[in-house]
Design an enzyme around this catalytic site. Structure first.
Site, PDB file in Angstrom:
ATOM      1  N   GLU A  19     -65.601  12.141 -11.614  1.00 48.13           N
ATOM      2  CA  GLU A  19     -66.420  11.671 -12.737  1.00 48.13           C
ATOM      3  C   GLU A  19     -65.608  10.569 -13.388  1.00 48.13           C
ATOM      4  O   GLU A  19     -64.500  10.815 -13.867  1.00 48.13           O
ATOM      5  CB  GLU A  19     -66.683  12.797 -13.742  1.00 48.13           C
ATOM      6  CG  GLU A  19     -67.516  13.949 -13.201  1.00 48.13           C
ATOM      7  CD  GLU A  19     -68.927  13.563 -12.827  1.00 48.13           C
ATOM      8  OE1 GLU A  19     -69.385  12.470 -13.214  1.00 48.13           O
ATOM      9  OE2 GLU A  19     -69.572  14.364 -12.125  1.00 48.13           O
TER      10      GLU A  19
ATOM     11  N   CYS B  74     -67.145   8.511 -21.894  1.00 50.57           N
ATOM     12  CA  CYS B  74     -67.577   7.882 -20.641  1.00 50.57           C
ATOM     13  C   CYS B  74     -69.019   7.425 -20.765  1.00 50.57           C
ATOM     14  O   CYS B  74     -69.443   6.490 -20.100  1.00 50.57           O
ATOM     15  CB  CYS B  74     -67.414   8.850 -19.488  1.00 50.57           C
ATOM     16  SG  CYS B  74     -68.153  10.450 -19.822  1.00 50.57           S
TER      17      CYS B  74
ATOM     18  N   LYS C 292     -54.134  20.047 -14.348  1.00 49.83           N
ATOM     19  CA  LYS C 292     -53.168  19.045 -14.825  1.00 49.83           C
ATOM     20  C   LYS C 292     -53.923  18.202 -15.850  1.00 49.83           C
ATOM     21  O   LYS C 292     -54.663  17.291 -15.495  1.00 49.83           O
ATOM     22  CB  LYS C 292     -52.690  18.188 -13.648  1.00 49.83           C
ATOM     23  CG  LYS C 292     -51.312  17.540 -13.803  1.00 49.83           C
ATOM     24  CD  LYS C 292     -51.135  16.632 -14.996  1.00 49.83           C
ATOM     25  CE  LYS C 292     -51.817  15.293 -14.844  1.00 49.83           C
ATOM     26  NZ  LYS C 292     -51.783  14.507 -16.110  1.00 49.83           N
TER      27      LYS C 292
HETATM   28  P1  NAD Z   1     -56.957   8.137 -16.484  1.00 46.81           P
HETATM   29  O1  NAD Z   1     -57.638   7.821 -15.199  1.00 46.81           O
HETATM   30  O2  NAD Z   1     -55.872   7.268 -16.938  1.00 46.81           O
HETATM   31  O3  NAD Z   1     -56.346   9.621 -16.422  1.00 46.81           O
HETATM   32  C1  NAD Z   1     -57.150  10.755 -16.108  1.00 46.81           C
HETATM   33  C2  NAD Z   1     -56.248  11.856 -15.575  1.00 46.81           C
HETATM   34  O4  NAD Z   1     -55.723  11.417 -14.312  1.00 46.81           O
HETATM   35  C3  NAD Z   1     -55.042  12.173 -16.454  1.00 46.81           C
HETATM   36  O5  NAD Z   1     -54.775  13.554 -16.410  1.00 46.81           O
HETATM   37  C4  NAD Z   1     -53.921  11.412 -15.759  1.00 46.81           C
HETATM   38  O6  NAD Z   1     -52.643  11.949 -16.011  1.00 46.81           O
HETATM   39  C5  NAD Z   1     -54.314  11.583 -14.298  1.00 46.81           C
HETATM   40  N1  NAD Z   1     -53.760  10.579 -13.387  1.00 46.81           N
HETATM   41  C6  NAD Z   1     -53.414   9.302 -13.643  1.00 46.81           C
HETATM   42  N2  NAD Z   1     -52.938   8.704 -12.517  1.00 46.81           N
HETATM   43  C7  NAD Z   1     -52.994   9.644 -11.537  1.00 46.81           C
HETATM   44  C8  NAD Z   1     -52.647   9.643 -10.148  1.00 46.81           C
HETATM   45  N3  NAD Z   1     -52.150   8.566  -9.556  1.00 46.81           N
HETATM   46  N4  NAD Z   1     -52.844  10.779  -9.448  1.00 46.81           N
HETATM   47  C9  NAD Z   1     -53.367  11.884 -10.030  1.00 46.81           C
HETATM   48  N5  NAD Z   1     -53.701  11.941 -11.344  1.00 46.81           N
HETATM   49  C10 NAD Z   1     -53.521  10.830 -12.081  1.00 46.81           C
HETATM   50  O7  NAD Z   1     -58.118   8.251 -17.583  1.00 46.81           O
HETATM   51  P2  NAD Z   1     -57.975   8.570 -19.135  1.00 46.81           P
HETATM   52  O8  NAD Z   1     -57.455   7.363 -19.832  1.00 46.81           O
HETATM   53  O9  NAD Z   1     -57.280   9.875 -19.345  1.00 46.81           O
HETATM   54  O10 NAD Z   1     -59.503   8.817 -19.538  1.00 46.81           O
HETATM   55  C11 NAD Z   1     -60.396   7.784 -19.815  1.00 46.81           C
HETATM   56  C12 NAD Z   1     -61.281   7.494 -18.615  1.00 46.81           C
HETATM   57  O11 NAD Z   1     -61.936   8.684 -18.225  1.00 46.81           O
HETATM   58  C13 NAD Z   1     -62.385   6.500 -18.909  1.00 46.81           C
HETATM   59  O12 NAD Z   1     -62.519   5.609 -17.838  1.00 46.81           O
HETATM   60  C14 NAD Z   1     -63.627   7.370 -19.024  1.00 46.81           C
HETATM   61  O13 NAD Z   1     -64.840   6.713 -18.749  1.00 46.81           O
HETATM   62  C15 NAD Z   1     -63.323   8.430 -18.030  1.00 46.81           C
HETATM   63  N6  NAD Z   1     -64.096   9.636 -18.303  1.00 46.81           N
HETATM   64  C16 NAD Z   1     -65.146   9.911 -17.474  1.00 46.81           C
HETATM   65  C17 NAD Z   1     -65.932  11.028 -17.733  1.00 46.81           C
HETATM   66  C18 NAD Z   1     -67.117  11.349 -16.850  1.00 46.81           C
HETATM   67  O14 NAD Z   1     -67.562  12.479 -16.884  1.00 46.81           O
HETATM   68  N7  NAD Z   1     -67.632  10.404 -16.093  1.00 46.81           N
HETATM   69  C19 NAD Z   1     -65.648  11.854 -18.821  1.00 46.81           C
HETATM   70  C20 NAD Z   1     -64.572  11.525 -19.630  1.00 46.81           C
HETATM   71  C21 NAD Z   1     -63.793  10.426 -19.358  1.00 46.81           C
END
Ligand code: NAD
Length: 494
Positions: free
Chosen positions: A248, A282, A173
């Site tokens: 992550e 990130c 997803k």
């Molecule tokens: P987000 O948490 O808003 O969304 C991430 C994913 O989770 C998306 O696919 C979203 O649709 C899904 N999601 C959202 N709510 C959900 C729920 N209640 N249940 C299940 N899935 C759900 O994050 P984003 O804005 O897409 O990405 C940015 C964030 O990701 C930043 O905080 C960044 O630091 C982090 N990130 C971390 C890494 C790492 O490896 N540590 C890598 C890339 C990005």
């Protein structure tokens, strides 16, 4: 472009017939894709398809699975240019980084293809005669993969390839900001010969499709990359149902710059770490902890260089910094900039949205540098995820390390110094999953584990090496084979 779900080897519309759209963040007049908007029925179908495909995929010898992954790596290499351009159009990062995103997928495909001939367990001597002791790796079953938008090809690939080589079937997803990139990756997996149902793709919102998928009874494990707030909410829910989950999450990464550092090199590292991917990594370098002797000079060098960076469409050759992913994120970053000013930090460059010329139709923010930031300010503690860098002053290495460690995140950190003893101390004492020496906070390679500490991750790293993704996507089974032909009681009969 019309993007469908991929379930049981077929491209299908959402059961409810609904769609949503993804846009080019550099020019929102351009619709990149119209996409199936999934509901619970679509997720049910995908989990059923993954469950059905599991026994045959698990039964396929791992080296043979590896050959299919190798073909996927070859197809990705062949299509790198097209996919890289799509990454830039849908996510906004500049062309070189779009290609880098695809390269990470290629690297992990080839690495995991090779793992098909390893997947080691252990064989150890028994304390009893006529007895063998060994451990094997077994797959988890059906794994749900939830991914963000900032590495729209690389992160799905970092999850799919290790999950598959271990014998799991998956449902991806992806972020609803970058569905076309995820679909392009899955199309290539299909071409590479992944059997129907082994990889499934459902598009849609996190709250709806994502949450329903992660808690679905047919799912055995979840791998999530995204914000700490969502990841920790899911950890709470899945912990209650005892479902393995790898997370992550966010970061508040810092670069220490000591007074003996090569300042030209450090400046390049700060520009790359702070403003590469428009600060939307990130591992982005959003804090600088700078020795007081060089603080003013370095801040001045940085402000000048940041102000020279050119904003625009990432597909244009002279663009240094692309757009922010969407309006919500742009507003969030601008709100942090206002917070920094109201907390008393000194705005030395940037700070405003850009709405003219090449940036007239996208979500752009000037590369922004704050000085006189103190470690307790919100801009020094919370993840901003945009082109904003905060410079904090320190008196010595001890203070620098304690400032870096004194936040809730623990993903990546870096030190610039010519003193080997100082860099060695930093390697030991920085509380982050990744430490760079004389290099920026970004630039991980796939043959080592990638993961954060504290609120940055659950301690199940991605990618390769000992302790990497293979350890999450497989579970250990221990086998004792007694061929002595008699009752032997461990601990008693030795
Ligand atoms: P987000 O948490 O808003 O969304 C991430 C994913 O989770 C998306 O696919 C979203 O649709 C899904 N999601 C959202 N709510 C959900 C729920 N209640 N249940 C299940 N899935 C759900 O994050 P984003 O804005 O897409 O990405 C940015 C964030 O990701 C930043 O905080 C960044 O630091 C982090 N990130 C971390 C890494 C790492 O490896 N540590 C890598 C890339 C990005």
């Amino acid at each position: 472009m019309h993007i469908l779900n991929f379930i049981g080897g077929e491209w299908v519309s959402a059961a409810g017939g609904k769609t949503f759209q993804s846009f080019n963040p550099a020019d929102t007049r351009q619709i990149v894709a119209t996409v199936a908007l999934s509901g619970t029925e679509d997720v049910d179908r995908a989990t059923a398809a993954a469950r059905k495909a599991f026994p045959a995929w698990r039964g396929m010898p791992a080296p043979r699975r590896g050959e299919i992954l190798f073909r996927a790596g070859e197809l990705l290499s062949r299509e790198k240019g097209r996919l890289g351009e799509l990454v830039t159009r849908e996510m906004g990062k500049v062309s070189a980084e779009g290609l880098g995103d695809v390269q990470e997928a290629i690297d992990i495909a080839f690495y995991m293809a090779g793992e098909g001939r390893r997947l080691q367990g252990e064989t150890v001597p028994s304390e009893l005669p006529g007895k063998d002791c060994k451990s094997l790796r077994a797959p988890l079953g059906v794994v749900a993969l939830i991914t963000p938008w900032n590495f729209p090809i690389a992160i799905p690939a970092w999850k799919i390839f290790p999950a598959l080589i271990c014998g799991n079937t998956v449902i991806l997803k992806p972020s609803s900001d970058t569905p076309a990139c995820a679909a392009a990756l899955v199309e290539l997996l299909e071409k590479a010969g992944i059997p129907p149902g082994v990889v499934n793709l459902v598009h849609g919102s996190g709250e709806m499709a994502g949450e329903y998928l992660t808690t679905h009874p047919e799912v055995n494990a979840v791998s999530f990359t995204g914000s700490s707030i969502v990841g920790e909410k899911l950890e709470g829910m899945l912990g209650k149902i005892h479902r393995p989950m790898a997370t992550e999450m966010g970061g508040k990464n810092a670069i220490i710059i000591m007074d003996d550092a090569d300042l030209t090199l450090a400046l390049e590292g700060v520009l790359w770490g702070g403003f590469g991917t428009t600060g939307q990594r990130c591992t982005a370098a959003s804090r600088l902890v700078i020795h007081e002797k060089i603080y003013d000079r370095f801040v001045e060098m940085l402000a000048e260089a940041a102000a020279r960076l050119r904003l625009g469409d990432g597909l244009e050759e002279d663009t240094d910094v692309g757009p922010i992913i969407n309006e919500r994120q742009q507003q969030k970053v601008l709100e942090y900039i206002r917070t920094g000013v109201s907390e008393g930090a000194r705005l030395v460059t940037g700070g405003k949205p850009v709405t003219t010329g090449a940036c007239a139709h996208g979500y752009f923010i000037e590369p922004t540098v704050f000085a006189d930031v103190t470690p307790t300010m919100r801009i020094a503690r919370e993840e901003i995820f945009g082109p904003v860098v905060s410079a904090i002053k320190c008196a010595d290495l001890d203070e620098a390390i304690s400032i870096v460690n004194d936040v809730g995140y623990g993903l990546s950190s870096a030190i610039y110094s010519r003193d080997v003893n100082k860099t060695a101390r930093a390697e030991h004492d920085l509380e982050t999953g990744i430490v760079y020496v004389n290099a920026s906070t970004i630039g991980a390679e796939i043959q080592l584990p990638f993961g954060g500490w504290k609120h940055s991750g659950s301690g199940h790293p991605e990618a390769g090496g000992r302790g990497g993704a293979i350890d999450f996507y497989s579970r250990v089974k221990v086998v004792y084979r007694d061929f002595s032909g008699k009752l032997q009681r461990a601990q008693i009969d030795k």
